[in-house]
Enzyme design. Structure first.
Site, PDB file in Angstrom:
ATOM      1  N   THR A 257     -19.972   3.949   0.233  1.00 56.48           N
ATOM      2  CA  THR A 257     -19.706   2.712   0.969  1.00 56.48           C
ATOM      3  C   THR A 257     -20.763   2.652   2.050  1.00 56.48           C
ATOM      4  OG1 THR A 257     -17.323   2.577   0.580  1.00 56.48           O
ATOM      5  CG2 THR A 257     -18.049   1.769   2.692  1.00 56.48           C
TER       6      THR A 257
ATOM      7  N   THR B 284     -15.292   5.710   5.027  1.00 59.88           N
ATOM      8  CA  THR B 284     -15.795   5.837   3.659  1.00 59.88           C
ATOM      9  C   THR B 284     -15.067   6.995   2.990  1.00 59.88           C
ATOM     10  OG1 THR B 284     -17.710   6.429   2.300  1.00 59.88           O
ATOM     11  CG2 THR B 284     -17.751   7.188   4.572  1.00 59.88           C
ATOM     12  N   GLY B 285     -14.939   6.913   1.680  1.00 62.37           N
ATOM     13  CA  GLY B 285     -14.255   7.985   0.962  1.00 62.37           C
ATOM     14  C   GLY B 285     -13.244   7.406  -0.007  1.00 62.37           C
TER      15      GLY B 285
ATOM     16  N   GLY C 255     -10.631   5.536  -1.384  1.00 61.58           N
ATOM     17  CA  GLY C 255      -9.916   4.421  -0.779  1.00 61.58           C
ATOM     18  C   GLY C 255      -8.407   4.561  -0.826  1.00 61.58           C
TER      19      GLY C 255
ATOM     20  N   ARG D  27      -9.222  -3.571  -9.074  1.00 57.87           N
ATOM     21  CA  ARG D  27      -8.843  -2.582  -8.049  1.00 57.87           C
ATOM     22  C   ARG D  27      -9.482  -2.967  -6.703  1.00 57.87           C
ATOM     23  NH1 ARG D  27     -11.922   1.060  -4.508  1.00 57.87           N
ATOM     24  NH2 ARG D  27     -10.693   2.923  -4.160  1.00 57.87           N
ATOM     25  N   VAL D  28      -8.694  -2.893  -5.649  1.00 56.02           N
ATOM     26  CA  VAL D  28      -9.203  -3.121  -4.300  1.00 56.02           C
ATOM     27  C   VAL D  28      -8.962  -1.846  -3.501  1.00 56.02           C
ATOM     28  CG1 VAL D  28      -8.871  -4.440  -2.179  1.00 56.02           C
ATOM     29  CG2 VAL D  28      -8.830  -5.611  -4.375  1.00 56.02           C
ATOM     30  N   GLY D  29      -9.987  -1.390  -2.796  1.00 58.24           N
ATOM     31  CA  GLY D  29      -9.865  -0.151  -2.026  1.00 58.24           C
ATOM     32  C   GLY D  29      -9.531  -0.413  -0.569  1.00 58.24           C
ATOM     33  N   ASP D  30      -9.873   0.543   0.271  1.00 59.37           N
ATOM     34  CA  ASP D  30      -9.573   0.455   1.702  1.00 59.37           C
ATOM     35  C   ASP D  30     -10.509  -0.478   2.463  1.00 59.37           C
ATOM     36  OD1 ASP D  30     -11.541   2.580   1.004  1.00 59.37           O
ATOM     37  OD2 ASP D  30     -11.836   2.552   3.175  1.00 59.37           O
TER      38      ASP D  30
HETATM   39  N1  ASP Z   1     -13.792   3.710   0.270  1.00 57.09           N
HETATM   40  C1  ASP Z   1     -14.441   3.143  -0.892  1.00 57.09           C
HETATM   41  C2  ASP Z   1     -13.393   2.688  -1.863  1.00 57.09           C
HETATM   42  O1  ASP Z   1     -12.469   3.434  -2.137  1.00 57.09           O
HETATM   43  C3  ASP Z   1     -15.374   4.085  -1.559  1.00 57.09           C
HETATM   44  C4  ASP Z   1     -16.111   5.035  -0.668  1.00 57.09           C
HETATM   45  O2  ASP Z   1     -16.260   4.828   0.496  1.00 57.09           O
HETATM   46  O3  ASP Z   1     -16.582   6.064  -1.127  1.00 57.09           O
HETATM   47  O4  ASP Z   1     -13.516   1.619  -2.396  1.00 57.09           O
END
Ligand code: ASP
Length: 292
Positions: free
Chosen positions: A161, A212-213, A215, A189-192
């Site tokens: 991200t 980031t990470g 989600g 799919r929707v993440g954080d």
């Molecule tokens: N947080 C993002 C998501 O899950 C991906 C990421 O930051 O690595 O969509």
């Protein structure tokens, strides 16, 4: 006391993700944001410009170069928040828009809503005069190569991200985050990242945060809001970031976050192998990193 910190995503990147372009891309984005701040620009303008620069760089999983979903398509998520008044805007599951962060800002400024997704978000882009790219235009060759490898291995390990947080001379903070999400994610799919309080949060009284990470874990931890709430304790941004990341670990996620506090001090922490980042303090001193 104008300062900025940006990230280019956290994770356990493969050998093909070498640190050089990640650090160079983050430094470039931080410098673009800092130039705006030094010219008297707002934290909001600075974080938007920094994220646009990262979205346009195919090194990162956002905009052009985004991770591909199970169908091999790019679907982006992004959000922005202004600490002065809690203004926030976000888009989710958006196709064919070059700079999702710009559209997220327009959601904040031009609608009564916080989050628009899918076809509705695309229609809003057209309404705002943003031309849609031809289908597939955001698919970078490197992302396709990673997608093919992930399909063969039957695992979507890759994510990443981009994000930026800043404080301007007027004492306002802002946060912006943009992503292609997780590799091989289910369409829809929707993440954080577009969820306020999860991937992004800003409050002038406390600070601003971009995450980031993984989600799904960040959402359960409401990580950005958690980190900003911890700022009330008055610790250093590095301590606060490290404490907040423990919450991510508790929910089984890998990743990290960047933050700026109300005084303009910056900090970051991550529990993954790497998190690309760069910052420029109020004193103009630059820093950057990739691994621990
Ligand atoms: N947080 C993002 C998501 O899950 C991906 C990421 O930051 O690595 O969509």
């Amino acid at each position: 006391m104008a300062s900025i910190i940006v990230h280019g995503g956290a994770g356990d990147f493969g050998a093909e993700d070498d640190s050089g372009p990640c650090i160079a891309g983050c430094l470039n984005a931080a410098r673009i944001g800092k130039r705006i701040l030094d010219a008297g620009g707002s934290a909001l303008d600075a974080v938007e410009a920094a994220v646009v620069c990262l979205e346009d760089d195919p090194t990162f999983n956002a905009g052009f170069g985004s991770a591909l979903n199970l169908r091999g398509e790019v679907e982006t998520d992004a959000s922005v928040m202004r600490g002065q008044d809690g203004g926030a805007g976000a888009i989710g599951c958006l196709k064919d828009v070059k700079n999702p962060i710009k559209l997220a800002r327009l959601v904040m400024e031009q609608t009564a809503h916080v989050l628009l997704v899918g076809d509705g978000a695309r229609d809003f882009a057209l309404e705002q005069g943003i031309a849609l790219l031809p289908p597939g235009a955001l698919v970078a060759p490197k992302a396709t190569a990673k997608w093919k490898r992930a399909l063969q291995m039957r695992e979507g390990k890759g994510h990443g991200t981009v994000g930026a947080v800043a404080r301007d001379d007027a004492g306002h903070v802002a946060a912006a985050t943009s992503t292609g999400g997780t590799m091989l994610k289910r369409p829809g799919r929707v993440g954080d990242t577009p969820l306020i309080g999860c991937g992004t949060y800003a409050d002038d009284a406390l600070g601003a945060c971009s995450c980031t990470g993984l989600g799904e874990a960040i959402i359960k931890a409401t990580l950005a809001r958690h980190a900003i709430d911890l700022c009330a304790g008055g610790g250093s941004p590095h301590q606060i970031a490290a404490q907040a990341v423990q919450q991510l670990t508790r929910f089984g996620g890998d990743g990290g976050l960047i933050l700026v506090d109300a005084k303009g001090r910056v900090g970051f922490a991550f529990n993954s192998a790497r998190m690309a980042r760069a910052w420029i303090g109020a004193d103009g001193i630059e820093g950057s990193g990739f691994g621990a």
